[in-house]
Write a protein that holds these residues in place. Structure first.
Motif, short mmCIF file in Angstrom:
data_model
loop_
_atom_site.label_atom_id
_atom_site.label_comp_id
_atom_site.label_asym_id
_atom_site.label_seq_id
_atom_site.Cartn_x
_atom_site.Cartn_y
_atom_site.Cartn_z
N LEU A 75 32.45 26.99 45.19
CA LEU A 75 33.00 27.30 43.88
C LEU A 75 34.17 28.27 44.02
O LEU A 75 34.07 29.27 44.72
CB LEU A 75 31.93 27.91 42.98
N PHE A 76 35.27 27.97 43.33
CA PHE A 76 36.43 28.85 43.32
C PHE A 76 36.82 29.11 41.87
O PHE A 76 36.66 28.25 41.01
CB PHE A 76 37.59 28.21 44.08
N PHE A 77 37.34 30.29 41.61
CA PHE A 77 37.72 30.63 40.24
C PHE A 77 38.84 31.66 40.25
O PHE A 77 39.09 32.33 41.25
CB PHE A 77 36.51 31.19 39.47
N ASN A 78 39.52 31.76 39.13
CA ASN A 78 40.58 32.74 38.96
C ASN A 78 40.76 33.02 37.48
O ASN A 78 40.53 32.13 36.64
CB ASN A 78 41.88 32.24 39.59
N VAL A 79 41.17 34.25 37.16
CA VAL A 79 41.33 34.66 35.78
C VAL A 79 42.69 35.33 35.62
O VAL A 79 43.12 36.10 36.49
CB VAL A 79 40.22 35.65 35.35
N SER A 80 43.37 35.05 34.52
CA SER A 80 44.61 35.74 34.20
C SER A 80 44.64 36.03 32.71
O SER A 80 44.10 35.26 31.90
CB SER A 80 45.82 34.86 34.58
N HIS A 81 45.25 37.14 32.34
CA HIS A 81 45.34 37.49 30.91
C HIS A 81 46.69 38.14 30.62
O HIS A 81 47.31 38.76 31.48
CB HIS A 81 44.20 38.42 30.49
N VAL A 115 45.68 31.02 38.84
CA VAL A 115 46.28 30.80 37.52
C VAL A 115 46.98 32.08 37.09
O VAL A 115 46.54 33.19 37.42
CB VAL A 115 45.21 30.38 36.48
N ASP A 116 48.08 31.92 36.37
CA ASP A 116 48.78 33.10 35.84
C ASP A 116 49.33 32.76 34.47
O ASP A 116 49.84 31.65 34.24
CB ASP A 116 49.92 33.52 36.77
N ILE A 117 49.23 33.70 33.55
CA ILE A 117 49.79 33.55 32.22
C ILE A 117 50.56 34.81 31.89
O ILE A 117 50.15 35.92 32.26
CB ILE A 117 48.69 33.27 31.16
N GLU A 118 51.70 34.65 31.24
CA GLU A 118 52.54 35.78 30.87
C GLU A 118 53.04 35.64 29.45
O GLU A 118 53.35 34.52 28.99
CB GLU A 118 53.74 35.90 31.82
#
Length: 262
Positions: A114-120, A136-139
């Motif tokens: 399992l792999f995961f990533n969080v961006s805010h 993942v990246d959000i801006e």
């Protein structure tokens, strides 16, 4: 200057559009990868409920934030991440905990597939979960941010020209920036001296393998969350034949309150 070995890898950069598939089966990026969008303000009033999913160490971390909004954001993102992993693995939320690799990338030790990533950013967070390395990246497209100051340190000469020639320079900057961020989060390298050398213009690129942490293939796709937010997700693998994504459904507030009060 860093010397590279003779090994080469492939990097593909493209764009996806977000589609609304309400009432239909949710569209997956490719087998095993799912994206979730969290509108953070919807959950500010139930952070006391979400806090129950956190370990004592995570609760301490939440309380160390100087601003209440930052604390609530951490609680929301961490509780959702644990919930989604628990549902995926058919286990209790209390069984979900995290450790870190040598390069400080968190992982779930009970399931190493399992792999995961969080961006805010601002009022949104994105969670990516899958069966391959991903990022993942959000801006938020900040009209007051003077991005020109950092352009020469993060972009190649070709990328600088692309931004300067764009009719929407600020949006183009954030598009390329989020791609680079997503890539280094997927590979686990982080931002280093090689950051500007990672090519992120549209199309296929051949790069020294050491530039993407010896991964043989990385794909990165941009998306516009709305007029004010831009994001990108990157993942290891060969599957690049898609142009559309939809975010997976999340439990509503009533369901969360019922679930976390048990």
């Amino acid at each position: 200057m860093m010397e590279y070995n003779n090994s080469e890898s492939n990097l593909f950069c493209g764009s996806s559009i977000i589609i609304d598939r309400k009432g239909e089966d949710s569209y997956q990026i490719h087998s095993g990868i799912k994206l979730y969008k969290i509108e953070l303000s919807q959950y500010y009033n139930i952070t006391d409920v979400l806090l129950k999913t956190l370990t004592p160490h995570e609760v301490q971390r939440a309380h160390r934030y100087h601003h209440i909004k930052d604390s609530k954001r951490f609680i929301i993102c961490r509780s959702f991440l644990k919930l989604l992993i628990a549902q995926r693995n058919d286990i209790e939320i209390s069984q979900v905990y995290f450790e870190k690799t040598e390069n400080h990338k968190p992982y779930f030790p009970l399931d190493k597939t399992l792999f995961f990533n969080v961006s805010h950013a601002g009022d949104y967070a994105i969670i990516a979960i899958g069966n391959c390395e991903l990022g993942v990246d959000i801006e938020y497209i900040d009209k007051h941010f003077n991005y020109a100051d950092i352009l020469p340190t993060v972009f190649s000469s070709e990328e600088l020209s692309f931004v300067e020639m764009s009719n929407f320079k600020r949006q183009t900057f954030y598009k390329l920036w989020t791609r680079k961020e997503a890539i280094v989060k997927a590979t686990g390298k982080g931002i280093d001296d090689d950051f500007s050398k990672i090519p992120v213009l549209d199309g296929a690129h051949t790069v020294p393998s050491s530039l993407i942490n010896d991964f043989k293939k990385i794909n990165v796709f941009s998306f516009n969350l709305n007029a004010y937010y831009v994001g990108a997700f990157a993942f290891k693998g060969d599957d690049i034949d898609f142009k559309q994504i939809s975010f997976q459904p999340l439990p509503n507030i009533v369901e969360l309150e019922s679930l976390f009060k048990l």
